[in-house]
Design a protein around this motif. Structure first.
Motif, PDB file in Angstrom:
ATOM      1  N   TYR A 136       2.361   6.407  -7.116  1.00 24.41           N
ATOM      2  CA  TYR A 136       1.415   6.572  -8.217  1.00 24.41           C
ATOM      3  C   TYR A 136       0.380   7.626  -7.888  1.00 24.41           C
ATOM      4  CZ  TYR A 136       3.344   2.142  -9.817  1.00 24.41           C
ATOM      5  OH  TYR A 136       4.186   1.158 -10.232  1.00 24.41           O
ATOM      6  N   LEU A 156       3.874   1.617  -1.144  1.00 26.33           N
ATOM      7  CA  LEU A 156       4.482   1.800  -2.464  1.00 26.33           C
ATOM      8  C   LEU A 156       3.500   2.458  -3.418  1.00 26.33           C
ATOM      9  CD1 LEU A 156       6.433  -1.547  -2.933  1.00 26.33           C
ATOM     10  CD2 LEU A 156       7.405   0.743  -3.109  1.00 26.33           C
ATOM     11  N   ALA A 157       2.254   1.980  -3.402  1.00 28.00           N
ATOM     12  CA  ALA A 157       1.247   2.558  -4.296  1.00 28.00           C
ATOM     13  C   ALA A 157       1.019   4.026  -3.958  1.00 28.00           C
ATOM     14  CB  ALA A 157      -0.055   1.770  -4.181  1.00 28.00           C
ATOM     15  N   LEU A 158       0.935   4.342  -2.663  1.00 26.09           N
ATOM     16  CA  LEU A 158       0.641   5.722  -2.257  1.00 26.09           C
ATOM     17  C   LEU A 158       1.791   6.669  -2.578  1.00 26.09           C
ATOM     18  CD1 LEU A 158      -1.125   5.216   1.187  1.00 26.09           C
ATOM     19  CD2 LEU A 158      -2.117   6.197  -0.872  1.00 26.09           C
ATOM     20  N   THR A 172      -8.331   5.847  -0.017  1.00 24.00           N
ATOM     21  CA  THR A 172      -7.322   4.933   0.508  1.00 24.00           C
ATOM     22  C   THR A 172      -6.708   5.484   1.792  1.00 24.00           C
ATOM     23  OG1 THR A 172      -6.805   4.266  -1.740  1.00 24.00           O
ATOM     24  CG2 THR A 172      -5.201   3.703  -0.044  1.00 24.00           C
ATOM     25  N   ILE A 226       0.844  -1.205   0.000  1.00 28.47           N
ATOM     26  CA  ILE A 226       0.000   0.000   0.000  1.00 28.47           C
ATOM     27  C   ILE A 226       0.876   1.251   0.000  1.00 28.47           C
ATOM     28  CG2 ILE A 226      -1.704   1.316   1.304  1.00 28.47           C
ATOM     29  CD1 ILE A 226      -2.847  -1.275   2.331  1.00 28.47           C
TER      30      ILE A 226
END
Lengths: 285, 285
Positions: free
Chosen positions: B112, B107-109, B120, B105
């Motif tokens: 991207y 990494l995504a936040l 989220t 999570i």
């Protein structure tokens, strides 16, 4: 390899999916079940049935108003105490700690390394009737010859203050540590006294830490029942004690569930009022 | 003839007092900080001291003599060893799973821009700001309504749930202060995304992942409230302490508490000293 590039728009969702799905399943869905349960009526033996029993909420507020108010009071006082105790300490570490800062921070976190229940039991020992603290307070006449500290609201508030102190002190430290020292020096160069430089520069810049620390302390403190159980008496019980016993001892699930939501609503209300106050203070200050 | 020395002495004592006063003024914050450290350490000292107590009766509240027996006989109390083993198993699995989910999570936040970012963040933030008693109660109603058998699995599910957010916050903090150019450089040199992640990103965020693991482990092994609601017949170490506290906790509880504290502090101090040394060698290099 081309896969990631081609589906670039998809990759954040792939990363998010497992964790968010987990939280949805075991955090959001349970909250839904709790809401569902809170609107049921019946008894444990016969079984509970959903029938929009809003009365559970009114009963919770009517019958346990004292517990709700006490929870918010204890949590509020403990939060204020932690702020007053923690600010000078965080300030000292941030500005006078030098290269030992990180080591000194360990003192703040250290209580977390002792199991919550065990450190609360240690306070039970310290504040015991035949212990040194009570003996001293009796000698100097603050307490009567048979006065106690245990089983009073003082003991409960003291326990909460101690147990959640690191939640207050750490954010305070982080925000104080980030302050650019040159700003304070500039204020003093412009003939601000030390006190004035603190009030006009340091304090406003540390406000984010104050806000974060207050919330991190107040929210768990309001829902706590361990300190009231171990250091208090039935007269100092908080709403957490009631929710806990209704769920696990009396199996009165709808009442306990509705109380949980009233507690959350009460906390949210307090946080909203607080945000309002801090916000306007920032504007005028 | 006696006037001069008297005046001298008066001036001397005055200067002693004023010097003492200015000393106090200069060091009042330092004195306060050390008093605060004493306050924070006091219960911990009590816990460790009473692990060496040789209690006369059932209650380990008053000091009645030094002994090594409790440490030698740490599992001399029925149920203590199995409770400790269960706590360690749950903490180990929960911290690994939660850190894995939380890192993805994070990494995504951090990497991207995507639709649903606000939602989220909210879903990560909510469990952190919900009182534990509500987290525990809502999972309890979920399991009750689905007729799930309480035990190891339900405890594990609960622990992973409340650890995820802590893991996300910890890893994200590191990713945000992280130089993207290092990854771009690797890609420019022909590494694909997976190789870049494995050879550049992962080593750089490894300390944060380790920190998240340790944090989750510590939170899990200390958790009482959520576990209390979802343990069924199982007993973790905090639950054991709770049960024992009602009938007088044996000194072995203090032994385990002290041991956990000592292990954690030695680890933290080693980590801080290691960082200090690295910083100093980086400064001289």
């Amino acid at each position: 390899m081309g896969f990631l590039h081609r589906n670039r728009g998809l990759s954040p969702y792939l990363l998010l999916a497992p964790g968010l799905l987990y939280l949805a399943l075991f955090f959001l869905v349970p909250l839904g079940f709790l809401a569902y349960q809170s609107l049921q009526s019946g008894t444990f033996d016969v079984g509970y049935a959903f029938d929009w029993a809003w009365g559970n909420y009114w009963d919770a507020i009517r019958n346990y108003r004292g517990h709700f108010i006490r929870s918010l009071q204890y949590a509020g006082i403990a939060t204020l105490l932690a702020l007053l105790l923690g600010y000078p300490l965080a300030y000292w570490i941030a500005f006078r700690g030098g290269r030992w800062k990180n080591l000194l921070l360990l003192f703040i976190v250290a209580p977390f390394f002792v199991t919550y229940l065990i450190r609360t039991l240690a306070w039970e020992t310290i504040l015991a009737d035949q212990g040194p603290v009570v003996g001293f307070l009796r000698d100097i006449g603050v307490l009567g010859s048979d006065g106690r500290v245990l089983a009073t609201s003082t003991a409960v508030v003291a326990g909460i203050t101690y147990n959640f102190f690191p939640f207050m002190a750490l954010p305070l430290y982080v925000s104080l540590e980030q302050i650019d020292q040159r700003l304070i020096e500039a204020a003093q160069d412009l003939y601000a006294s030390k006190w004035k430089a603190f009030v006009r520069v340091t304090l406003p810049l540390s406000l984010p830490g104050v806000v974060a620390g207050t919330l991190l302390t107040f929210i768990p403190a309001a829902g706590d029942f361990i300190n009231a159980q171990l250091l208090g008496s039935p007269r100092t019980h908080m709403i957490g004690n009631v929710i806990q016993s209704k769920f696990l001892e009396l199996t009165d699930y709808p009442a306990a569930a509705s109380m949980s939501f009233v507690l959350m609503a009460a906390i949210l209300l307090m946080v909203a009022i607080y945000a309002r106050v801090v916000g306007t203070e920032k504007l005028t200050g | 003839m006696s006037a001069a020395p008297v005046a001298e002495r008066a001036r001397e004592s005055e200067s002693v007092w004023s010097r003492a006063w200015s000393f106090v003024r200069r060091h009042v914050l330092t004195v306060y900080a050390w008093l605060a450290f004493v306050y924070l350490m006091l219960p911990i000292a009590i816990v460790i001291a009473f692990s060496f107590n040789d209690p006369a009766g059932r209650y380990n509240y008053t000091w009645s003599g030094f002994t090594w027996d409790n440490w030698r006989n740490w599992d001399g109390v029925p149920g203590l060893r199995s409770a400790m083993v269960l706590s360690l198993e749950i903490a180990l699995i929960a911290s690994i799973v939660a850190t894995a989910l939380g890192t993805l999570i994070a990494l995504a936040l951090a990497r991207y821009a995507f639709r649903g970012r606000g939602a989220t963040n909210l879903l990560i933030f909510l469990p952190l700001s919900t009182p534990e008693i509500v987290l525990g109660a809502s999972l309890l109603t979920l399991f009750l309504n689905l007729n799930v058998v309480f035990g190891f699995t339900t405890i594990l599910i609960a622990h992973i749930m409340f650890c995820i957010s802590f893991a996300v916050v910890t890893v994200k903090a590191r990713l945000i202060g992280f130089d993207r150019h290092l990854e771009e450089a690797a890609m420019d040199l022909g590494a694909n995304e997976w190789v870049t992640f494995r050879k550049v990103t992962l080593p750089l965020i490894a300390p944060a992942i380790l920190a998240a693991l340790l944090l989750c482990f510590a939170i899990s092994i200390d958790d009482f409230v959520v576990t209390y609601f979802n343990s069924g017949p199982e007993t973790t170490f905090p639950l054991f302490v709770w049960g024992a506290a009602r009938i007088g906790a044996p000194p072995q509880v203090n032994v385990i508490g002290s041991a956990i504290f000592i292990v954690a502090v030695v680890g933290m101090v080693a980590n801080v000293l290691f960082q200090m040394r690295r910083e100093r060698s980086a400064a001289t290099a």
